[in-house]
Design a protein around this motif. Structure first.
Motif, PDB file in Angstrom:
ATOM      1  N   ASP A   9      10.085   9.966  -3.293  1.00 36.55           N
ATOM      2  CA  ASP A   9      10.038   9.056  -2.044  1.00 36.55           C
ATOM      3  C   ASP A   9       8.451   8.472  -1.950  1.00 36.55           C
ATOM      4  O   ASP A   9       7.685   9.311  -1.695  1.00 36.55           O
ATOM      5  N   LEU A  10       8.636   7.325  -1.556  1.00 39.51           N
ATOM      6  CA  LEU A  10       7.233   6.679  -1.561  1.00 39.51           C
ATOM      7  C   LEU A  10       7.310   6.078  -0.148  1.00 39.51           C
ATOM      8  O   LEU A  10       8.187   5.085   0.230  1.00 39.51           O
ATOM      9  N   ASP A  11       6.268   6.263   0.858  1.00 38.00           N
ATOM     10  CA  ASP A  11       6.142   5.696   2.152  1.00 38.00           C
ATOM     11  C   ASP A  11       5.319   4.623   1.824  1.00 38.00           C
ATOM     12  O   ASP A  11       4.136   4.693   1.368  1.00 38.00           O
ATOM     13  N   ASP A  42       0.830  -1.252  -0.001  1.00 34.08           N
ATOM     14  CA  ASP A  42      -0.003   0.058   0.070  1.00 34.08           C
ATOM     15  C   ASP A  42       0.933   1.136   0.034  1.00 34.08           C
ATOM     16  O   ASP A  42       1.814   1.422   0.763  1.00 34.08           O
ATOM     17  N   MET A  43       0.530   2.229  -0.778  1.00 28.43           N
ATOM     18  CA  MET A  43       1.017   3.568  -0.826  1.00 28.43           C
ATOM     19  C   MET A  43       0.518   4.326   0.187  1.00 28.43           C
ATOM     20  O   MET A  43      -0.618   4.693   0.315  1.00 28.43           O
ATOM     21  N   LEU A  44       1.439   4.927   1.131  1.00 27.99           N
ATOM     22  CA  LEU A  44       0.813   5.828   2.210  1.00 27.99           C
ATOM     23  C   LEU A  44       1.119   7.174   1.883  1.00 27.99           C
ATOM     24  O   LEU A  44       0.288   8.146   2.554  1.00 27.99           O
ATOM     25  N   ALA A  45       2.168   7.648   1.389  1.00 29.34           N
ATOM     26  CA  ALA A  45       2.421   8.961   1.047  1.00 29.34           C
ATOM     27  C   ALA A  45       3.526   9.008  -0.167  1.00 29.34           C
ATOM     28  O   ALA A  45       4.394   8.147  -0.272  1.00 29.34           O
ATOM     29  N   THR A  46       3.589   9.904  -0.843  1.00 24.62           N
ATOM     30  CA  THR A  46       4.292  10.115  -1.951  1.00 24.62           C
ATOM     31  C   THR A  46       5.195  11.800  -1.927  1.00 24.62           C
ATOM     32  O   THR A  46       4.154  12.789  -1.578  1.00 24.62           O
ATOM     33  N   ARG A  47       6.196  11.707  -2.273  1.00 23.33           N
ATOM     34  CA  ARG A  47       6.922  13.240  -1.883  1.00 23.33           C
ATOM     35  C   ARG A  47       7.844  13.176  -2.958  1.00 23.33           C
ATOM     36  O   ARG A  47       8.748  12.373  -3.414  1.00 23.33           O
ATOM     37  N   ARG A  48       7.726  14.259  -3.828  1.00 19.95           N
ATOM     38  CA  ARG A  48       8.371  14.737  -4.958  1.00 19.95           C
ATOM     39  C   ARG A  48       9.716  15.633  -4.478  1.00 19.95           C
ATOM     40  O   ARG A  48       9.171  16.815  -3.931  1.00 19.95           O
ATOM     41  N   ASP A  49      10.812  15.645  -4.823  1.00 18.58           N
ATOM     42  CA  ASP A  49      11.826  16.602  -4.662  1.00 18.58           C
ATOM     43  C   ASP A  49      12.744  16.609  -5.921  1.00 18.58           C
ATOM     44  O   ASP A  49      12.697  15.874  -6.977  1.00 18.58           O
ATOM     45  N   GLY A  50      13.775  17.520  -5.738  1.00 21.17           N
ATOM     46  CA  GLY A  50      14.345  18.143  -6.855  1.00 21.17           C
ATOM     47  C   GLY A  50      14.123  19.058  -7.848  1.00 21.17           C
ATOM     48  O   GLY A  50      12.981  19.388  -7.941  1.00 21.17           O
ATOM     49  N   ASP A  51      15.003  19.567  -8.498  1.00 16.30           N
ATOM     50  CA  ASP A  51      14.689  20.884  -9.379  1.00 16.30           C
ATOM     51  C   ASP A  51      15.539  20.451 -10.854  1.00 16.30           C
ATOM     52  O   ASP A  51      16.688  20.833 -10.710  1.00 16.30           O
ATOM     53  N   THR A  52      14.639  20.159 -11.702  1.00 15.09           N
ATOM     54  CA  THR A  52      15.301  19.713 -13.064  1.00 15.09           C
ATOM     55  C   THR A  52      16.017  21.040 -13.643  1.00 15.09           C
ATOM     56  O   THR A  52      16.811  21.037 -14.415  1.00 15.09           O
ATOM     57  N   ASP A  53      15.183  22.079 -13.491  1.00 14.19           N
ATOM     58  CA  ASP A  53      15.724  23.419 -14.047  1.00 14.19           C
ATOM     59  C   ASP A  53      17.251  23.818 -13.546  1.00 14.19           C
ATOM     60  O   ASP A  53      17.863  24.544 -14.331  1.00 14.19           O
ATOM     61  N   ASN A  54      17.456  23.566 -12.212  1.00 18.00           N
ATOM     62  CA  ASN A  54      18.844  23.798 -11.847  1.00 18.00           C
ATOM     63  C   ASN A  54      19.577  22.425 -11.879  1.00 18.00           C
ATOM     64  O   ASN A  54      20.857  22.654 -11.270  1.00 18.00           O
ATOM     65  N   GLY A 106      11.700   2.604 -14.799  1.00 19.10           N
ATOM     66  CA  GLY A 106      12.929   3.070 -15.652  1.00 19.10           C
ATOM     67  C   GLY A 106      13.788   4.081 -15.255  1.00 19.10           C
ATOM     68  O   GLY A 106      14.508   4.777 -15.833  1.00 19.10           O
ATOM     69  N   VAL A 107      13.489   4.298 -13.937  1.00 23.12           N
ATOM     70  CA  VAL A 107      14.190   5.365 -13.315  1.00 23.12           C
ATOM     71  C   VAL A 107      15.274   4.826 -12.005  1.00 23.12           C
ATOM     72  O   VAL A 107      15.975   5.602 -11.368  1.00 23.12           O
ATOM     73  N   GLY A 108      15.133   3.534 -11.705  1.00 18.88           N
ATOM     74  CA  GLY A 108      15.919   2.886 -10.686  1.00 18.88           C
ATOM     75  C   GLY A 108      15.250   3.188  -9.299  1.00 18.88           C
ATOM     76  O   GLY A 108      14.617   4.226  -9.088  1.00 18.88           O
ATOM     77  N   GLY A 109      15.542   2.427  -8.356  1.00 17.36           N
ATOM     78  CA  GLY A 109      15.000   2.648  -6.895  1.00 17.36           C
ATOM     79  C   GLY A 109      15.860   1.830  -5.995  1.00 17.36           C
ATOM     80  O   GLY A 109      16.408   0.764  -6.126  1.00 17.36           O
ATOM     81  N   HIS A 110      15.665   2.279  -4.668  1.00 19.63           N
ATOM     82  CA  HIS A 110      16.311   1.697  -3.672  1.00 19.63           C
ATOM     83  C   HIS A 110      15.610   1.905  -2.308  1.00 19.63           C
ATOM     84  O   HIS A 110      14.724   2.962  -2.298  1.00 19.63           O
ATOM     85  N   LEU A 111      15.991   1.429  -1.463  1.00 18.71           N
ATOM     86  CA  LEU A 111      15.170   1.456  -0.047  1.00 18.71           C
ATOM     87  C   LEU A 111      15.941   2.273   0.872  1.00 18.71           C
ATOM     88  O   LEU A 111      17.276   2.572   0.993  1.00 18.71           O
ATOM     89  N   THR A 112      15.336   3.468   1.561  1.00 20.25           N
ATOM     90  CA  THR A 112      15.933   4.448   2.219  1.00 20.25           C
ATOM     91  C   THR A 112      15.555   4.414   3.893  1.00 20.25           C
ATOM     92  O   THR A 112      16.294   4.653   4.666  1.00 20.25           O
ATOM     93  N   ALA A 113      14.540   3.406   3.890  1.00 20.38           N
ATOM     94  CA  ALA A 113      14.187   3.303   5.403  1.00 20.38           C
ATOM     95  C   ALA A 113      13.286   1.964   5.390  1.00 20.38           C
ATOM     96  O   ALA A 113      12.621   1.720   4.581  1.00 20.38           O
ATOM     97  N   LEU A 114      13.522   1.292   6.742  1.00 17.44           N
ATOM     98  CA  LEU A 114      12.763  -0.077   6.761  1.00 17.44           C
ATOM     99  C   LEU A 114      12.841  -0.306   8.042  1.00 17.44           C
ATOM    100  O   LEU A 114      13.555  -0.257   9.101  1.00 17.44           O
ATOM    101  N   ARG A 115      11.156  -0.539   8.529  1.00 16.45           N
ATOM    102  CA  ARG A 115      10.943  -0.970   9.930  1.00 16.45           C
ATOM    103  C   ARG A 115       9.918  -1.878   9.863  1.00 16.45           C
ATOM    104  O   ARG A 115       8.990  -2.139   9.246  1.00 16.45           O
ATOM    105  N   ARG A 116      10.214  -3.201  10.482  1.00 15.73           N
ATOM    106  CA  ARG A 116       9.449  -4.527  10.673  1.00 15.73           C
ATOM    107  C   ARG A 116       8.477  -3.983  11.755  1.00 15.73           C
ATOM    108  O   ARG A 116       8.771  -3.798  12.926  1.00 15.73           O
ATOM    109  N   THR A 117       7.187  -3.988  11.477  1.00 17.15           N
ATOM    110  CA  THR A 117       6.173  -3.812  12.475  1.00 17.15           C
ATOM    111  C   THR A 117       5.483  -5.114  13.062  1.00 17.15           C
ATOM    112  O   THR A 117       4.887  -5.052  14.013  1.00 17.15           O
ATOM    113  N   ALA A 118       5.785  -6.222  12.312  1.00 16.50           N
ATOM    114  CA  ALA A 118       5.191  -7.596  12.831  1.00 16.50           C
ATOM    115  C   ALA A 118       5.862  -8.822  12.229  1.00 16.50           C
ATOM    116  O   ALA A 118       6.320  -8.698  11.257  1.00 16.50           O
ATOM    117  N   VAL A 119       6.069  -9.672  13.119  1.00 10.91           N
ATOM    118  CA  VAL A 119       6.630 -11.156  12.718  1.00 10.91           C
ATOM    119  C   VAL A 119       5.365 -12.036  13.105  1.00 10.91           C
ATOM    120  O   VAL A 119       5.461 -12.131  14.248  1.00 10.91           O
TER     121      VAL A 119
END
Length: 306
Positions: free
Chosen positions: A176-178, A157-169, A201-214
């Motif tokens: 970033d997807l929570d 599930d997507m919880l939040a989407t944050r867009r950053d960066g300035d292609t003009d500069n 087509g843009v590549g992706g990686h994990l920046t934070a991970l929290r296990r909430t249940a096992v």
């Protein structure tokens, strides 16, 4: 007569902090509880935080029997760069401007990675290749491939989407997807991040991970190592642990005496492994029925410890 190892035995549900390994947690618990009989189930990467199940004393025997086949995570995926480890601790392999990736494209990519899928584990995983751990081979510079394995992602599930960066500069745009993920054991969240980024087509990686249940164990059961050090108690004593983790069958004192001495009980048609509990609410053994016998797979309280 009760035994001290039984009184101290149980499961510790640790809320692991970032920057330490699962083995570090075990080592610290050995000091806190003054015993070598400590083990853990379901390794967490150093970067990850959250639920880590630790067995103390006799409860270490439970770890291989617990049904920890489902796991839940809260994570952040960054689109716009891929890394050597599929997370933020690796070296950047590629970068791309992700600002043009739409919410609908992201939703479609997430949907394709939900359900029963084939997943290639990260090369920094603990999977063995010719007898050696993949993460150890990576450090030698060896070139190898891991085979895809079937896993189940029951929630993505997507919880939040944050867009950053300035292609003009000249700053590449990142997204970033929570996310919240429920999955089968053996699923790599970093691989989901990698595969989502690759599909877009843009590549992706994990920046934070929290296990909430096992399995049945959640953050509500969990305490930090500092909190554990302060009170020196397990999260669930061995009776609470098995009664939470397995179906229950109540038995008489005579039946409890019998099973604690290694004999068997009459089957009653219960499937799988279950716990038998005496009239005093003590867990006596974990049982499995086969044919005309209900025999123990682990005696929680042998006759010598009762």
């Amino acid at each position: 007569m009760a035994d001290a190892t039984i009184e101290k035995a149980g499961l510790l549900i640790v809320d692991k902090q970032a920057g330490i390994t699962s083995h570090d947690v075990v080592s610290r618990c050995r000091k806190i509880f003054d015993t070598r009989r400590v083990g853990h189930a379901g390794t967490l990467d150093p970067m990850a935080t959250g639920v880590l199940v630790v067995g103390i004393e006799r409860a270490t025997k439970l770890l291989g029997l617990l049904s920890l086949t489902t796991k839940s995570y809260a994570a952040t995926i960054r689109l716009g760069a891929s890394t050597t480890t599929d997370d933020r601790e690796g070296e950047i392999l590629t970068t791309a401007d992700a600002s043009g990736v739409t919410d609908d494209e992201i939703a479609s990519g997430v949907a394709d990675l939900t359900g029963d899928i084939q997943q290639v584990p990260a090369k920094v995983s603990a999977i063995k290749v010719d007898g050696r751990r993949a993460h150890a081979l990576v450090r030698t510079g060896a070139d190898f491939d891991l085979e895809a394995r079937p896993v189940t992602v029951s929630r993505f599930d997507m919880l939040a989407t944050r867009r950053d960066g300035d292609t003009d500069n000249g700053t590449p745009g990142v997204v970033d997807l929570d996310v919240a993920v429920d999955c089968s054991s053996g699923t790599y969240i970093r691989s989901l991040a990698r595969d989502l980024g690759a599909a877009l087509g843009v590549g992706g990686h994990l920046t934070a991970l929290r296990r909430t249940a096992v399995g049945p164990f959640t953050l509500e059961h969990a305490r930090t190592l500092d909190e554990v050090r302060e009170d020196g108690r397990v999260s669930l004593d061995i009776d609470e642990a098995v009664k939470l983790s397995f179906p229950r069958r109540d038995i008489s004192d005579d039946e409890a005496e019998s099973i604690s001495q290694g004999r068997w009980l009459e089957p009653i048609g219960m499937k799988g492994v279950y716990v038998v509990v005496d009239p005093h609410e003590q867990a006596i053994a974990l049982i499995q029925e086969k044919g005309k016998r209900a025999s123990s797979v682990m005696v929680v309280r042998p006759a010598t410890l009762r």
